[in-house]
Design an enzyme around this catalytic site. Structure first.
Site, PDB file in Angstrom:
ATOM      1  N   HIS A  73      -1.955  -2.363  12.079  1.00  0.00           N
ATOM      2  CA  HIS A  73      -1.892  -3.348  10.999  1.00  0.00           C
ATOM      3  C   HIS A  73      -2.999  -3.070   9.973  1.00  0.00           C
ATOM      4  CE1 HIS A  73      -1.703  -7.623   9.455  1.00  0.00           C
ATOM      5  NE2 HIS A  73      -2.965  -7.342   9.195  1.00  0.00           N
ATOM      6  N   GLU A  74      -4.209  -2.850  10.471  1.00  0.00           N
ATOM      7  CA  GLU A  74      -5.337  -2.594   9.561  1.00  0.00           C
ATOM      8  C   GLU A  74      -5.149  -1.265   8.829  1.00  0.00           C
ATOM      9  OE1 GLU A  74      -7.209  -4.910   8.920  1.00  0.00           O
ATOM     10  OE2 GLU A  74      -6.854  -6.205  10.641  1.00  0.00           O
ATOM     11  N   HIS A 132      -3.000  -1.683   5.879  1.00  0.00           N
ATOM     12  CA  HIS A 132      -3.760  -2.247   4.746  1.00  0.00           C
ATOM     13  C   HIS A 132      -4.503  -1.129   4.003  1.00  0.00           C
ATOM     14  CE1 HIS A 132      -3.256  -6.501   5.053  1.00  0.00           C
ATOM     15  NE2 HIS A 132      -3.908  -6.673   6.174  1.00  0.00           N
TER      16      HIS A 132
END
Lengths: 185, 295
Positions: free
Chosen positions: B148-149, B152
């Site tokens: 998820h990071e 980003h």
């Protein structure tokens, strides 16, 4: 008189547009092809790192696993094959062989509680597990890159600019890696 | 198709970062100008120039060092190559999958499960994970969170979110200053036609923090869904992240001690506040889990 100028301008405009489209596609093919090379380099780095850890592992394991000389020899040999492998295909096969040999060692290690408890062994196991998943991710990125490249050079209009370039082969998982590890006790 | 929308996102994030910076610089310069008009009417223009100069350097520093300011604020420490080998390996693996340079890895001391990323671009990004996350998550769950990071980072959310954190915090402080400055205005000046200025100042001071919070909420909710999907695409295993979010839902108390201005950086809202009921910076966890499980 005026209309002639307009027509000339339109023709020049169309030519410029065609040239720009050509440049775009030729560059795009180059960029995607470079991405595949870069993705392969990532895999190569991980395969080499794994091979480099083997002597260390053998050194750690040897003291504990006195009766498993065969498995240890297998790993050493798989490493030599890995280091002498030349092209992509050989490297992929040798990498799969080494992975399988390492799996056998780790499966056998289950029988040696002292070995499993040693810090050095645990570190090596973590390191090799990490490399294993990095190889998998690098392969995923490689195959994604190959897919974009193949899509571009096989669909219109990309294929007009590909100049008969062949499609890149995917990195398939070798049979040896898919099969479960056989351990005889 | 996927790749194209990804490129669109990168372009959009770069554009938004520029707009945000210009907006905040202009906005703060205007507030400073108002304050000075109230206090020392003669010097207003000089101060306006000064404020602009300071704000531009502030924006420059935010852009280049915003990540360090944030990492310092939460007391994040670089991950230890031996103790956190497992985390570092996971981050390296997923950066390979995303095709971005490996970000720096930090660990922050906190019992709650959380993680965030900051930096100006993928080359200067970092991922921070709490000790609670390392303790409670298994490998596939940690991979889900890191994925998820990483998403980003790969789509330049990280630049925009870092700028929002550093620049938006400043607006709140300055609005507060403006509200206080009213008291120092002399009686006779209040009547000299600056009443309007005061009204504008008041409105700004009251609405700026709410508006900045609203911006924070708006920009970050959609981004979280996108990053969930992007992360799942990297790990090819949405269940990992879904199960991590489930643990976050069950274990976290929502009592992390971090500033409001950086709460939108985290994968799950670090602290539940009264404002959350109106302007939540994160979508509800149950909704996120549901979407991931349906992939």
């Amino acid at each position: 008189m005026e209309t002639i100028w307009w027509i000339a301008l339109a023709i020049v405009g169309i030519i410029v547009l065609i040239v720009l489209i050509c440049i775009y596609y030729i560059n795009r093919i180059r960029v995607l092809s470079n991405r595949i090379d870069n993705a392969w380099a990532q895999i190569d780095v991980q395969l080499k790192k794994r091979a480099d850890l083997v002597p260390n592992l053998v050194e750690t394991v040897r003291g504990y696993m006195k009766h498993e000389q065969k498995a240890i020899d297998m790993v050493t040999k798989a490493r030599e094959r890995m280091l002498s492998a030349g092209d992509k295909k050989e490297k992929i096969a040798a990498g799969a062989g080494l992975a399988a040999a390492l799996k056998t060692i780790f499966a056998l290690a289950e029988n040696y509680p002292n070995l499993k408890a040693s810090d050095n062994f645990r570190m090596l196991q973590e390191e090799l597990d990490g490399i294993e998943s990095k190889v998998a991710y690098a392969r995923q990125f490689y195959n994604d890159s190959v897919l974009s490249y193949n899509n571009l050079i096989t669909t219109i209009p990309g294929r007009w600019f590909a100049g008969g370039r062949a499609q890149h082969p995917y990195f398939e998982i070798a049979e040896a890696e898919r099969a479960p590890v056989k351990v005889s006790f | 198709m996927q790749k194209i929308s990804f490129l669109d996102q990168i372009a959009k994030n770069k554009r938004n970062s520029i707009f945000l910076t210009i907006f905040v610089v202009a906005f703060v310069a205007a507030i400073v100008y108002l304050i000075i008009r109230l206090l020392f009417p003669g010097l207003a223009l000089i101060f306006l120039a000064l404020a602009l100069a300071i704000m531009i350097s502030h924006a420059y520093i935010s852009y280049n060092y915003g990540d360090r300011i944030i990492l310092k604020a939460v007391h994040a420490k670089p991950a230890d190559p031996v103790q956190h080998a497992y985390l570092i390996n996971t981050v390296e693996g997923l950066s390979i999958a995303a095709g971005v340079p490996t970000p720096k890895v930090y660990v922050m001391e906190d019992d709650e499960i959380n993680a965030f990323t900051c930096g100006k671009d993928p080359k200067h990004a970092s991922i921070t994970v709490t000790t609670g996350a390392l303790k409670n998550l298994n490998r596939t769950e940690l991979e889900g969170v890191v994925g998820h990071e990483m998403s980003h980072i790969a789509n330049y959310d990280v630049r925009f979110m870092t700028l929002v954190a550093v620049l938006v915090g400043l607006i709140a402080i300055l609005s507060y200053m403006l509200l206080r400055s009213y008291r120092f205005v002399r009686e006779e000046e209040r009547e000299k036609g600056i009443g309007l200025l005061i009204v504008v100042g008041f409105l700004l001071a009251i609405f700026a923090p709410i508006a900045s919070r609203l911006v924070q909420a708006m920009i970050s909710r959609r981004r979280e869904y996108l990053a969930d999907a992007g992360g799942a695409q990297l790990t090819r295993y949405p269940e990992g992240l879904a199960s991590a979010l489930e643990k976050i839902k069950n274990i976290n108390q929502g009592k992390m001690k971090v500033s409001e201005s950086i709460s939108h950086l985290f994968i799950s809202d670090p602290a539940h506040t009264a404002l959350d009921d109106i302007f939540a910076t994160h979508p509800p966890l149950t909704k996120r889990i549901e979407i991931l499980r349906a992939m």
